[in-house]
Enzyme design. Structure first.
Site, PDB file in Angstrom:
ATOM      1  CG  ASP A  17      -2.032   1.240   1.479  1.00  0.00           C
ATOM      2  OD1 ASP A  17      -2.170   1.313   0.288  1.00  0.00           O
ATOM      3  OD2 ASP A  17      -2.792   1.060   1.836  1.00  0.00           O
ATOM      4  CG  HIS A 208      -6.303   0.448   5.915  1.00  0.00           C
ATOM      5  ND1 HIS A 208      -5.157  -0.573   5.358  1.00  0.00           N
ATOM      6  CD2 HIS A 208      -6.294   1.116   4.984  1.00  0.00           C
ATOM      7  CE1 HIS A 208      -4.437   0.024   4.663  1.00  0.00           C
ATOM      8  NE2 HIS A 208      -4.807   1.047   4.521  1.00  0.00           N
ATOM      9  CB  CYS A 241      -3.192   8.062  -4.806  1.00  0.00           C
ATOM     10  SG  CYS A 241      -3.299   7.815  -6.592  1.00  0.00           S
ATOM     11  CG  ASN A 250      -1.599   2.718   4.548  1.00  0.00           C
ATOM     12  OD1 ASN A 250      -2.587   3.092   3.664  1.00  0.00           O
ATOM     13  ND2 ASN A 250      -0.951   3.334   3.268  1.00  0.00           N
TER      14      ASN A 250
HETATM   15 MG    MG Z   1      -4.171   2.148   2.672  1.00  0.00          MG
END
Ligand code: MG
Length: 291
Positions: A17, A208, A241, A250
């Site tokens: 990720d 998450h 992104c 994250n």
């Molecule tokens: Mg993530």
């Protein structure tokens, strides 16, 4: 303040990720080194790569080489994200213990990301679980936009719980609630985690969170209070992104570990070594992703 647990499991997502959206290709050797450093730091669950078509995620085109390059250590679970049954076939060939599926709780986000409806995604996860059982593999499932959708806004908590239950029924052993674009806040984090914990009978609930000016720590605290014992994070807070405004990185593993240890909650991770892994991870990505 009541915190019901003494121990939390961290699911490290940095190698997948964290790196997947980096526009410049990162050498396979460096990806392997990151995984090794995470293992050295004490990570026991690592999402190493993904089996997504390289046309969509060119950064993960070397998934097999990365998996083959890691020195597999006993007691560590290596997993890969798979978008569909095609990815599942590649994961079987690679001999993985665990795969991770992805879908969203909101219809628009699921259609945009996976090009299928929520119901069709659930069907796909059922098929993936069926295949996984044949090969003795475990399935972990993400529910994206569990705390809100950038297109639809608020997502009903009841819908997140319904999908979580359907994923458990499909056979997934752990359901991870994804705050895809960092929209979660503590009361909502508590509410969503409570609703999902309430409805699941065998599967574990994970959370998450993404970086949100530090609000992610408050979201973790609220989730712990609800009873969550599995938390996803990425070394260095990598992720996000460059092409999707609002998709922040994250939650940083070093931040999470520091907070949990101060609270007297064990993680099995050495903070100093995790900080070294985080430093290394940050060097792998371009400047604009670090902030
Ligand atoms: Mg993530």
């Amino acid at each position: 303040m009541q915190i019901p647990m003494k121990e939390v499991e961290i699911f490290e997502v940095g190698p997948r990720d964290g790196l997947q959206n980096e526009p410049t290709f990162i050498e396979t050797e460096k990806k392997i080194k990151l995984v090794e450093m995470l293992q050295d730091a004490g990570c026991r669950k690592i999402e190493v790569t993904s089996f997504v078509h390289p046309k969509w995620v060119p950064q993960m085109a070397d998934s097999i080489q990365v998996l083959e390059g890691i020195t597999n250590r006993p007691g560590i679970v290596y997993s890969a994200l798979i978008p569909n049954m095609k990815g599942m076939q590649r994961a079987v060939e690679a001999g993985l213990d665990e795969v991770v599926t992805i879908m969203s709780a909101s219809e628009s986000h699921n259609t945009k990301n996976l090009n299928m409806s929520v119901e069709r995604s659930l069907e796909e996860v059922r098929n993936i679980n069926e295949e996984a059982r044949k090969h003795g593999m475990r399935v972990r499932s993400y529910i994206g936009t569990a705390y809100g959708c950038p297109m639809e806004g608020a997502v009903p908590v009841s819908e997140v719980a319904r999908i979580a239950k359907a994923l458990e029924d499909a056979g997934s052993y752990e359901i991870s609630l994804g705050d895809t674009t960092g929209m979660a806040y503590p009361q909502l984090a508590f509410e969503v985690a409570s609703a999902v914990l309430d409805v699941l009978t065998t599967a574990r609930t994970a959370v998450h969170f993404h970086r949100a000016r530090g609000i992610e720590c408050a979201n973790v605290l609220a989730s712990l209070q609800a009873g969550v014992t599995v938390i996803d994070s990425a070394a260095g807070g990598l992720g996000g992104c460059p092409y999707a405004p609002g998709a922040t990185g994250n939650m940083a593993t070093e931040l999470l570990v520091d907070m949990l240890h101060r609270m007297g909650i064990a993680t099995g991770i050495d903070l100093g070594r995790m900080e070294q892994a985080a430093q290394f991870a940050k060097q792998l990505v371009s400047q604009n992703e670090k902030e």
